[in-house]
Design an enzyme around this catalytic site. Structure first.
Site, short mmCIF file in Angstrom:
data_model
loop_
_atom_site.label_atom_id
_atom_site.label_comp_id
_atom_site.label_asym_id
_atom_site.label_seq_id
_atom_site.Cartn_x
_atom_site.Cartn_y
_atom_site.Cartn_z
N SER A 121 0.82 -1.21 0.00
CA SER A 121 0.00 0.00 0.00
C SER A 121 0.85 1.25 0.00
O SER A 121 0.38 2.32 -0.32
CB SER A 121 -0.85 0.06 1.27
OG SER A 121 -1.59 -1.10 1.42
N HIS A 142 -1.23 -2.73 -7.22
CA HIS A 142 -1.93 -2.40 -5.99
C HIS A 142 -3.45 -2.43 -6.17
O HIS A 142 -4.00 -1.62 -6.92
CB HIS A 142 -1.48 -1.01 -5.49
CG HIS A 142 -2.04 -0.64 -4.17
ND1 HIS A 142 -2.46 0.62 -3.87
CD2 HIS A 142 -2.29 -1.40 -3.06
CE1 HIS A 142 -2.93 0.64 -2.64
NE2 HIS A 142 -2.85 -0.57 -2.13
N1 CAA Z 1 -15.94 -9.31 -1.19
C1 CAA Z 1 -16.58 -9.52 -2.34
N2 CAA Z 1 -17.65 -8.78 -2.74
C2 CAA Z 1 -18.09 -7.84 -1.90
C3 CAA Z 1 -17.48 -7.57 -0.66
C4 CAA Z 1 -16.35 -8.36 -0.31
N3 CAA Z 1 -15.69 -8.18 0.84
N4 CAA Z 1 -18.13 -6.55 -0.06
C5 CAA Z 1 -19.12 -6.18 -0.88
N5 CAA Z 1 -19.09 -6.96 -1.99
C6 CAA Z 1 -19.97 -6.85 -3.12
C7 CAA Z 1 -21.33 -7.34 -2.81
O1 CAA Z 1 -21.46 -8.74 -3.05
C8 CAA Z 1 -22.19 -6.51 -3.75
O2 CAA Z 1 -22.15 -7.09 -5.05
P1 CAA Z 1 -23.47 -7.16 -5.95
O3 CAA Z 1 -23.91 -5.72 -6.16
O4 CAA Z 1 -22.99 -7.83 -7.20
O5 CAA Z 1 -24.44 -7.95 -5.18
C9 CAA Z 1 -21.46 -5.18 -3.84
O6 CAA Z 1 -20.11 -5.45 -3.45
C10 CAA Z 1 -22.05 -4.14 -2.92
O7 CAA Z 1 -22.03 -4.67 -1.59
P2 CAA Z 1 -23.12 -4.40 -0.47
O8 CAA Z 1 -24.45 -4.15 -1.12
O9 CAA Z 1 -23.01 -5.45 0.56
O10 CAA Z 1 -22.61 -3.13 0.28
P3 CAA Z 1 -22.38 -1.67 -0.21
O11 CAA Z 1 -23.28 -1.27 -1.32
O12 CAA Z 1 -22.36 -0.88 1.03
O13 CAA Z 1 -20.90 -1.72 -0.81
C11 CAA Z 1 -18.59 -1.51 -0.62
C12 CAA Z 1 -19.83 -2.16 -0.06
C13 CAA Z 1 -18.34 -1.99 -2.05
C14 CAA Z 1 -17.43 -1.96 0.26
C15 CAA Z 1 -18.79 0.05 -0.61
O14 CAA Z 1 -19.19 0.46 0.66
C16 CAA Z 1 -17.53 0.81 -0.99
O15 CAA Z 1 -17.24 1.00 -2.14
N6 CAA Z 1 -16.79 1.29 0.04
C17 CAA Z 1 -15.53 1.98 -0.15
C18 CAA Z 1 -14.42 0.99 -0.11
C19 CAA Z 1 -13.06 1.62 -0.30
O16 CAA Z 1 -12.86 2.82 -0.21
N7 CAA Z 1 -12.06 0.78 -0.59
C20 CAA Z 1 -10.69 1.22 -0.73
C21 CAA Z 1 -10.00 1.20 0.59
S1 CAA Z 1 -8.31 1.72 0.46
C22 CAA Z 1 -7.48 0.32 0.04
O17 CAA Z 1 -7.99 -0.75 -0.04
C23 CAA Z 1 -6.06 0.53 -0.31
C24 CAA Z 1 -5.07 0.28 0.73
O18 CAA Z 1 -3.97 -0.05 0.36
C25 CAA Z 1 -5.32 0.57 2.15
#
Ligand code: CAA
Length: 502
Positions: A121, A142
């Site tokens: 990261s 990444h």
């Molecule tokens: N694994 C696989 N699929 C997942 C999942 C997981 N852990 N979490 C959610 N999903 C999928 C769900 O199955 C769902 O898919 P479908 O639409 O096909 O059914 C979709 O994602 C949406 O999920 P939910 O309806 O359960 O929940 P949501 O609408 O609240 O979305 C989220 C969840 C996608 C995590 C959304 O909240 C989001 O985009 N959050 C921001 C995440 C973010 O910022 N990530 C980057 C972090 S920084 C990083 O990772 C870098 C680093 O180096 C630190």
């Protein structure tokens, strides 16, 4: 000649590694998943079964497709099984010593043509590459959490990366259904450099008592339209990872925005790392969940005084009228018209405390800042009574907005968090690290933001953001809040969009 990537090794099957393995297997590649011991391997297999099982449960995939995906993955505890891999992606903990040891091993085990990638990261890809005899074939790849969902892959090339390799890895990312952004090797790359500064800032504001955890999360989710508030996201990323990324960022930038907030250190030391341990800023074990909201009741107020004018005040007053409240307004410096009201609400840019001290009963004055269509920041001063704050929160709820309680500080919650993040993006563009289009795409696809920072800047208006940053700088005296010279110059020159220069 373009390389072909048919067999891919993934080392480390924690949350990220398992997600990355799933992404490759879903695209038809053969995957070798490696963990240190049988327990860790079983946990990794569990992550993959859960994630694909969830897709089956939601009707996104058949049970047959799930089986095919899982069958493409070989699970092993032996690194030696990576000998035939065309590409190995490492997703082990963010500890340089561990990464160096692993890459020295991979260099020995993997065939000479294999490309070695790190999902780090924030750590230096160059330093990792230097531990191998093939630094030209070491690259950053990444992914973002959850890897199967987030569409961005940052491809990180170093000064010694073989020419053309970044383009080949970018092409592979497209084959996986992802959008690549290629960038140089700088701590935090594009996304984490911007994201962790903002998340860490939210921790500092929480610690300073500006607003509570839920209020800050609500403000950013509902007020700005981000998919998650900062504390929910920190819990998803993992507080240990977030802490380490901040430390690395600070080591390079020496910018106080990156100095990890003490609250992060405290939670990490206590082993409260976020979702993966069942508790971080929130609890995920079912205890301590939010109580059911109380039924709405219209507050018993005979006369509401409003201080301020303009469209926001006018629309709020019209809402009060419609809800049946009697209203008096003080638009000019004379606060006389509202002096006798049961509750006084200030919808102006003047610090609330400056108005409060001019009223005979300052405890009845509450500031209000409307954010977007659905949030209202409810501002209390050191003189405001709890009853007045509660009454205003009830009132805005009756009018269909979610109240966010906060203290009387420059730019309150949403703008105090948003503007420095936008400023950081301008600084990133200004120093030539990435283009405005790449930075926008990275934040949209890596974090699910509704718009990238430059799109947001255009929407809000450069001058408003510049002035807000000046107010933040005047209040907190943090050099990070001083408007980036490029932003200042564009406002002075009357250029309406940063995107026109980047
Ligand atoms: N694994 C696989 N699929 C997942 C999942 C997981 N852990 N979490 C959610 N999903 C999928 C769900 O199955 C769902 O898919 P479908 O639409 O096909 O059914 C979709 O994602 C949406 O999920 P939910 O309806 O359960 O929940 P949501 O609408 O609240 O979305 C989220 C969840 C996608 C995590 C959304 O909240 C989001 O985009 N959050 C921001 C995440 C973010 O910022 N990530 C980057 C972090 S920084 C990083 O990772 C870098 C680093 O180096 C630190």
């Amino acid at each position: 000649m373009m390389r072909t990537f048919d067999t891919v090794g993934v080392v480390g099957l924690g949350t990220m590694g398992a997600g990355i393995a799933e992404v490759f297997a879903r695209s038809g590649l053969r995957v070798i998943g490696v963990e240190t011991d049988e327990n860790a391997l079983a946990r990794g297999r569990g992550h993959l079964e859960n994630s694909t099982g969830r897709a089956v449960a939601r009707g996104r995939m058949t049970a047959e497709q799930q089986r095919e995906i899982l069958d493409r993955i070989v699970f092993t505890t032996s690194r030696e099984d990576l000998a035939d891999a065309d590409l190995v992606v490492e997703a082990i903990p963010e500890i340089m010593e561990f990464k160096r040891g692993l890459f020295a091993d991979l260099d020995r085990i993997c065939k000479p043509s294999a490309v070695l990638a790190t999902n780090t990261s924030s750590l230096s890809v160059t330093a990792i590459a230097a531990t191998t005899s093939r630094p030209g074939q070491v690259i950053g790849m990444h992914f973002f959490n959850p890897a199967p969902v987030m569409r961005l892959v940052e491809v990180i090339e170093t000064v010694v990366t073989e020419e053309g390799l970044a383009a080949e890895i970018a092409e592979l990312a497209r084959r996986l259904g992802k959008t690549p952004v290629v960038a140089g090797d700088r701590a935090g790359f594009v996304v984490n450099r911007l994201l962790l500064g903002y998340l860490n800032h939210a921790c500092h504001l929480l610690q300073s008592g500006l607003a509570g955890r839920d209020d800050i999360d609500t403000a950013m989710k509902q007020g700005v339209g981000l998919p998650m508030g900062p504390f929910t996201l920190l819990d998803l990323i993992g507080l240990d990872t977030s802490y380490k990324v901040c430390e690395v960022l600070f080591g390079e930038s020496r910018d106080r925005r990156h100095a990890p907030a003490p609250i992060l250190r405290e939670l990490v030391t206590a082993g409260l790392l976020g979702r993966k341990t069942g508790r971080g800023f929130y609890s995920y074990t079912g205890e301590g969940t939010a109580p059911a909201p109380e039924a709405l009741s219209k507050p018993a107020i005979s006369l509401v005084g409003i201080v301020g004018g303009g469209p926001a005040a006018a629309s709020f007053v019209s809402g009060l009228d419609t809800a049946g409240f009697k209203v008096v307004i003080a638009e000019a410096p004379d606060l006389g018209p509202v002096a006798g009201a049961d509750l006084v609400i200030a919808l102006s840019d003047t610090p609330v405390i400056e108005l409060a001290v001019r009223l005979p009963r300052p405890e009845r004055l509450v500031g209000l800042h409307l954010v977007g269509e659905s949030v209202a920041e409810v501002v209390s001063t050191v003189l405001t009574s709890d009853e007045a704050v509660t009454a205003v929160c009830d009132l805005v709820t009756v009018l269909g907005r979610t109240p966010v309680r906060c203290a009387d500080r420059a730019e309150l919650v949403v703008n105090a968090l948003l503007y420095p993040y936008l400023n950081d993006a301008v600084r990133m563009l200004e120093c030539g690290y990435a283009s405005a289009a790449d930075i926008d795409a990275a934040m949209r696809l890596g974090c699910g933001y509704p718009a990238g920072p430059f799109e947001m800047l255009d929407g809000i208006g450069l001058e408003k953001v510049r002035d807000g940053l000046r107010a933040l700088y005047a209040e907190y005296r943090d050099p990070a809040f001083a408007p980036a010279p490029l932003l200042d110059q564009l406002v002075t020159a009357g250029v309406p969009s940063v995107r026109s220069v980047g």
